[in-house]
Design a protein around this motif. Structure first.
Motif, PDB file in Angstrom:
ATOM      1  N   LEU A  32      67.223   1.206  -6.483  1.00  0.00           N
ATOM      2  CA  LEU A  32      68.114   2.142  -5.784  1.00  0.00           C
ATOM      3  C   LEU A  32      67.709   2.204  -4.308  1.00  0.00           C
ATOM      4  O   LEU A  32      66.550   1.920  -3.971  1.00  0.00           O
ATOM      5  CB  LEU A  32      67.993   3.530  -6.407  1.00  0.00           C
TER       6      LEU A  32
ATOM      7  N   VAL B 266      80.143  -3.473  -4.430  1.00  0.00           N
ATOM      8  CA  VAL B 266      81.209  -2.533  -4.028  1.00  0.00           C
ATOM      9  C   VAL B 266      82.105  -3.176  -2.976  1.00  0.00           C
ATOM     10  O   VAL B 266      83.340  -3.086  -3.029  1.00  0.00           O
ATOM     11  CB  VAL B 266      80.605  -1.217  -3.496  1.00  0.00           C
ATOM     12  N   ALA B 267      81.465  -3.863  -2.005  1.00  0.00           N
ATOM     13  CA  ALA B 267      82.256  -4.522  -0.954  1.00  0.00           C
ATOM     14  C   ALA B 267      83.124  -5.621  -1.556  1.00  0.00           C
ATOM     15  O   ALA B 267      84.267  -5.825  -1.133  1.00  0.00           O
ATOM     16  CB  ALA B 267      81.322  -5.082   0.109  1.00  0.00           C
TER      17      ALA B 267
ATOM     18  N   HIS C 282      73.929   3.304   5.354  1.00  0.00           N
ATOM     19  CA  HIS C 282      75.035   3.827   4.546  1.00  0.00           C
ATOM     20  C   HIS C 282      75.196   3.106   3.220  1.00  0.00           C
ATOM     21  O   HIS C 282      76.263   2.575   2.896  1.00  0.00           O
ATOM     22  CB  HIS C 282      76.347   3.801   5.331  1.00  0.00           C
ATOM     23  N   LEU C 283      74.131   3.075   2.467  1.00  0.00           N
ATOM     24  CA  LEU C 283      74.226   2.558   1.097  1.00  0.00           C
ATOM     25  C   LEU C 283      74.591   3.728   0.187  1.00  0.00           C
ATOM     26  O   LEU C 283      74.246   4.881   0.479  1.00  0.00           O
ATOM     27  CB  LEU C 283      72.891   1.952   0.667  1.00  0.00           C
ATOM     28  N   ILE C 284      75.275   3.428  -0.900  1.00  0.00           N
ATOM     29  CA  ILE C 284      75.634   4.494  -1.861  1.00  0.00           C
ATOM     30  C   ILE C 284      74.402   4.779  -2.721  1.00  0.00           C
ATOM     31  O   ILE C 284      73.870   3.880  -3.388  1.00  0.00           O
ATOM     32  CB  ILE C 284      76.837   4.074  -2.717  1.00  0.00           C
TER      33      ILE C 284
ATOM     34  N   HIS D 248      73.581   6.298  -5.446  1.00  0.00           N
ATOM     35  CA  HIS D 248      73.420   6.192  -6.893  1.00  0.00           C
ATOM     36  C   HIS D 248      73.709   4.779  -7.410  1.00  0.00           C
ATOM     37  O   HIS D 248      73.771   4.565  -8.616  1.00  0.00           O
ATOM     38  CB  HIS D 248      74.307   7.221  -7.612  1.00  0.00           C
ATOM     39  N   LEU D 249      73.887   3.834  -6.484  1.00  0.00           N
ATOM     40  CA  LEU D 249      74.088   2.442  -6.903  1.00  0.00           C
ATOM     41  C   LEU D 249      72.881   1.607  -6.474  1.00  0.00           C
ATOM     42  O   LEU D 249      72.271   1.863  -5.436  1.00  0.00           O
ATOM     43  CB  LEU D 249      75.359   1.871  -6.268  1.00  0.00           C
TER      44      LEU D 249
ATOM     45  N   ARG E  59      75.669  -6.875   2.179  1.00  0.00           N
ATOM     46  CA  ARG E  59      76.982  -6.302   1.860  1.00  0.00           C
ATOM     47  C   ARG E  59      78.021  -6.742   2.898  1.00  0.00           C
ATOM     48  O   ARG E  59      79.172  -7.031   2.568  1.00  0.00           O
ATOM     49  CB  ARG E  59      76.874  -4.774   1.835  1.00  0.00           C
TER      50      ARG E  59
ATOM     51  N   PHE F 277      75.540  -0.932   9.702  1.00  0.00           N
ATOM     52  CA  PHE F 277      75.371   0.383  10.325  1.00  0.00           C
ATOM     53  C   PHE F 277      73.908   0.671  10.667  1.00  0.00           C
ATOM     54  O   PHE F 277      72.993   0.161  10.019  1.00  0.00           O
ATOM     55  CB  PHE F 277      75.860   1.474   9.370  1.00  0.00           C
ATOM     56  N   GLN F 278      73.771   1.547  11.653  1.00  0.00           N
ATOM     57  CA  GLN F 278      72.409   1.938  12.036  1.00  0.00           C
ATOM     58  C   GLN F 278      71.687   2.614  10.866  1.00  0.00           C
ATOM     59  O   GLN F 278      70.521   2.382  10.627  1.00  0.00           O
ATOM     60  CB  GLN F 278      72.465   2.893  13.233  1.00  0.00           C
ATOM     61  N   LYS F 279      72.428   3.480  10.151  1.00  0.00           N
ATOM     62  CA  LYS F 279      71.786   4.232   9.055  1.00  0.00           C
ATOM     63  C   LYS F 279      72.107   3.631   7.688  1.00  0.00           C
ATOM     64  O   LYS F 279      72.062   4.317   6.679  1.00  0.00           O
ATOM     65  CB  LYS F 279      72.213   5.698   9.113  1.00  0.00           C
TER      66      LYS F 279
ATOM     67  N   LEU G 179      80.694  -4.934   8.298  1.00  0.00           N
ATOM     68  CA  LEU G 179      80.105  -3.848   9.104  1.00  0.00           C
ATOM     69  C   LEU G 179      78.633  -3.638   8.745  1.00  0.00           C
ATOM     70  O   LEU G 179      78.265  -3.590   7.565  1.00  0.00           O
ATOM     71  CB  LEU G 179      80.878  -2.550   8.848  1.00  0.00           C
TER      72      LEU G 179
ATOM     73  N   ASP H 134      76.357  -1.986  14.444  1.00  0.00           N
ATOM     74  CA  ASP H 134      76.202  -0.845  15.349  1.00  0.00           C
ATOM     75  C   ASP H 134      74.752  -0.379  15.292  1.00  0.00           C
ATOM     76  O   ASP H 134      74.324   0.199  14.289  1.00  0.00           O
ATOM     77  CB  ASP H 134      77.155   0.279  14.911  1.00  0.00           C
TER      78      ASP H 134
END
Lengths: 394, 241
Positions: B143, B114-115, B101-103, B105-106, B159, B97-99, B95, B171
């Motif tokens: 970061l 993570v994936a 969506h990274l975590i 604090h990682l 990812r 994403f448009q935004k 996936l 998306d």
């Protein structure tokens, strides 16, 4: 990787972690301090209440003469040093001041000052023989004030059976009454004594002054002991003294012993109640904080689900994090709680409290448990979040 | 990297058959049929509310249709429970994403790992190689807050690629990027496409949509246009049946 994520979450989200740790720490600080005080206060209170007067009285047994110095030593021999707060002996005699009869009490005034914390003295305590404390009623009747000099004339020594009864004419040796003596002593009034009890009608002087007046030496009519024991073991001690020391009768001062037990029981109940309330408030506070922390990370949870994490692994990760926060908060709380208990004890009782390792361990364990319980519901709810949330950009 | 099993040669990797999604009285998707062959770059366009997001959610195993069949890798996923959908998503779909969506604090590297963690086993060397592939090996320990939007999107792409998914679902991947970063991301998509990856890209941007092999348009939940821009690995029968 789970450990790495946990470590990163704790070390790189410091402000959030600090808030959560503080929420736990504040609760555990209060609980640890209260618990430590609940354990320690009764001990302090018991010691302090000992200064309110004797809780064990030893008198000559019925028909026995006054207690000799060797008998007093025998009584002391039954006691252990650590439990004895004070031992004060009194010798009584009937005296006259300005031709009016009063009761004189002779004692070691230095010991009496330590043991009779509730005696209120206007002026100063006598610090050498030849000085007296005059009971408030006596001072009022005769018109005495600190600094005055008074002539004390012996009428007759009295037995301990009823030291307050000046009409009792039996001498300390149980001998037949003697004719009234007319020995006198001029003594300096050092202070006016107010106790609210019988002592307000006494003339309290150094035992050596009374001995010179009565010409009877090394005899006492009553031994007042202040012992650091609860009421049950105090009764046992009285029985032991009765058994091991001849011709004495020991009895606990029941009213004081029971009052002390009642006060301590009430104090313990109060502290337990406050601790339960604090525990409940802590649970609510931590739950609210954890809810805020978890809610703030709903998008992250949704992302993890979108990446393939199942609910169980997410719940496990977040609850592990909550328990680590509980552990850190609990350790911090145990340290701060000890400091708080120490400060309260110093300020109220002028004594420190001893650190309790097992109590600290229980506090830390309780903090971990509280953090786990408090995070359980918000984490459960958060794991139900729709992973499509991240695609919808909400 | 792990590799999902390949479908039969004549079988599309994704197939929608009369798929509808109804929310109350609203038909977010209305009997949509669509087939995406392995290796195709499909662009999905349409105005807001046309059903693009609903379609992406269903393809990404984030939602289930009200009716119809959805076959992903030859397996009907329409009736799977959330656990089954999670399993398919984890193994087959990457996936983007448009935004991003990274975590937060990682680091970039840890976000990629993570994936891996949820898929199989984290492997730092592989994660670093994925970042290198998107030109971010030197930024691996930064970061997200230390990365530009374009860099964050490239981390998101790394990812999505790390588990070698059979389908990459993006998306609005360039929706938050400037022209320069958009070009970088599209170049990456071209590389992936050239390597045989199947791409489904939802976009408002006609330039981005025009990069695909095929472009389908959704309006009011219905598939109204299906335009082939260039030869695709396999033909689609497109449109509502």
């Amino acid at each position: 990787m789970a450990w790495l994520m946990l470590r990163r979450s704790l070390t790189r989200r410091r402000s959030r972690v600090l808030i959560a740790v503080l929420a736990v720490a504040i609760g555990s600080t209060t609980i640890f301090a209260l618990a430590l005080l609940a354990i320690d206060i009764p001990r302090h209170m018991s010691q302090d209440m000992r200064s309110l007067g004797a809780n064990l009285i030893v008198l000559p047994a019925d028909g026995s003469p006054a207690l000799s110095a060797s008998t007093v030593e025998e009584i002391k021999g039954v006691l252990t040093d650590s439990e004895v707060v004070s031992v004060v002996c009194f010798r009584y005699a009937n005296v006259r001041l300005n031709q009016q009869p009063f009761l004189a009490a002779g004692t070691d005034l230095a010991q009496a000052q330590k043991a009779k914390g509730y005696w209120d003295v206007e002026g100063d305590w006598p610090d050498q023989p030849g000085q007296v404390l005059i009971g408030r009623d006596v001072a009022s009747l005769i018109g005495l004030a600190p600094g005055d000099t008074v002539t004390v004339t012996l009428t007759q020594a009295v037995t301990a059976a009823d030291p307050t009864d000046p009409s009792d004419q039996t001498d300390p040796d149980g001998q037949a009454p003697e004719p009234p003596a007319e020995r006198s002593a001029r003594l300096s009034v050092r202070g006016i004594l107010t106790t609210g009890g019988n002592e307000d009608g006494f003339v309290v002087m150094d035992l050596s002054d009374l001995e010179r007046l009565t010409l009877s030496f090394d005899l006492v009519d009553i031994v007042e002991l202040s012992i650091d024991r609860d009421s049950a073991s105090l009764a046992e001690l009285a029985q032991t003294i009765d058994r091991q020391v001849d011709q004495v009768s020991a009895a606990p001062v029941r009213r004081l012993a029971h009052s002390e037990a009642d006060v301590l029981a009430m104090l313990r109940s109060l502290l337990a109640l406050v601790a339960v309330i604090v525990l409940a408030l802590t649970l609510i506070g931590v739950a609210t904080t954890m809810m805020a922390v978890v809610t703030e990370r709903r998008a992250e949870i949704a992302l993890r689900k979108a990446l393939g994490a199942d609910q169980r692994s997410i719940a496990w990760e977040f609850q592990c994090e909550a328990m680590v926060l509980g552990l850190v908060g609990g350790l911090l709380g145990a340290g701060l709680g000890f400091g708080l208990a120490q400060a309260i004890s110093q300020s109220v009782f002028q004594r420190g409290v001893a650190f309790s390792g097992w109590l600290a361990a229980v506090t830390v364990a309780a903090s971990v448990l509280i953090a786990y319980l408090a995070s359980r519901q918000p984490v459960r709810r958060a794991t139900l979040v729709d992973p499509a949330l991240v695609l919808r950009e909400e | 990297m792990s590799q999902s099993p390949a479908p039969a040669a004549d079988q599309p990797i994704l197939e929608f058959v009369e798929v509808s999604k109804v929310y109350g009285q609203l038909h977010a998707l209305d009997r949509v049929s669509l087939a995406v062959p392995e290796g195709e770059w499909l662009s999905i366009v349409g105005p807001s509310g046309s059903g693009k997001t609903t379609l992406v959610n269903i393809v990404g195993c984030l939602d289930r249709p009200t009716s119809g069949q959805v076959r992903l890798g030859g397996r009907d996923i329409a009736g799977l429970n959330p656990t089954g959908l999670t399993e398919i998503r984890r193994t087959m779909v990457g996936l983007i994403f448009q935004k991003f969506h990274l975590i937060g604090h990682l680091t970039a590297l840890e976000n990629v790992m993570v994936a891996q963690y949820y898929h199989s086993m984290p492997d730092q060397a592989e994660a670093l190689a994925a970042l290198d592939r998107v030109g971010l090996a030197q930024r691996a320990n930064h970061l997200p807050s230390q990365l530009s939007g374009g860099e964050q999107q490239r981390v998101c792409i790394a990812r999505a690629l790390i588990n070698d998914p059979r389908l990459i679902l993006a998306d609005e991947p360039t929706g938050n990027l400037d022209a320069a970063n958009e070009a970088i991301v599209l170049e990456l998509f071209h590389q992936l496409h050239a390597e045989g990856a199947t791409l489904i890209v939802v976009t408002h941007d006609s330039t981005v949509a025009g990069q695909g092999d095929r472009e389908v348009t959704l309006e009011h939940g219905r598939l109204v246009r299906d335009i082939a821009h260039r030869d695709a690995p396999a033909a689609s029968d497109g449109g509502n049946r």
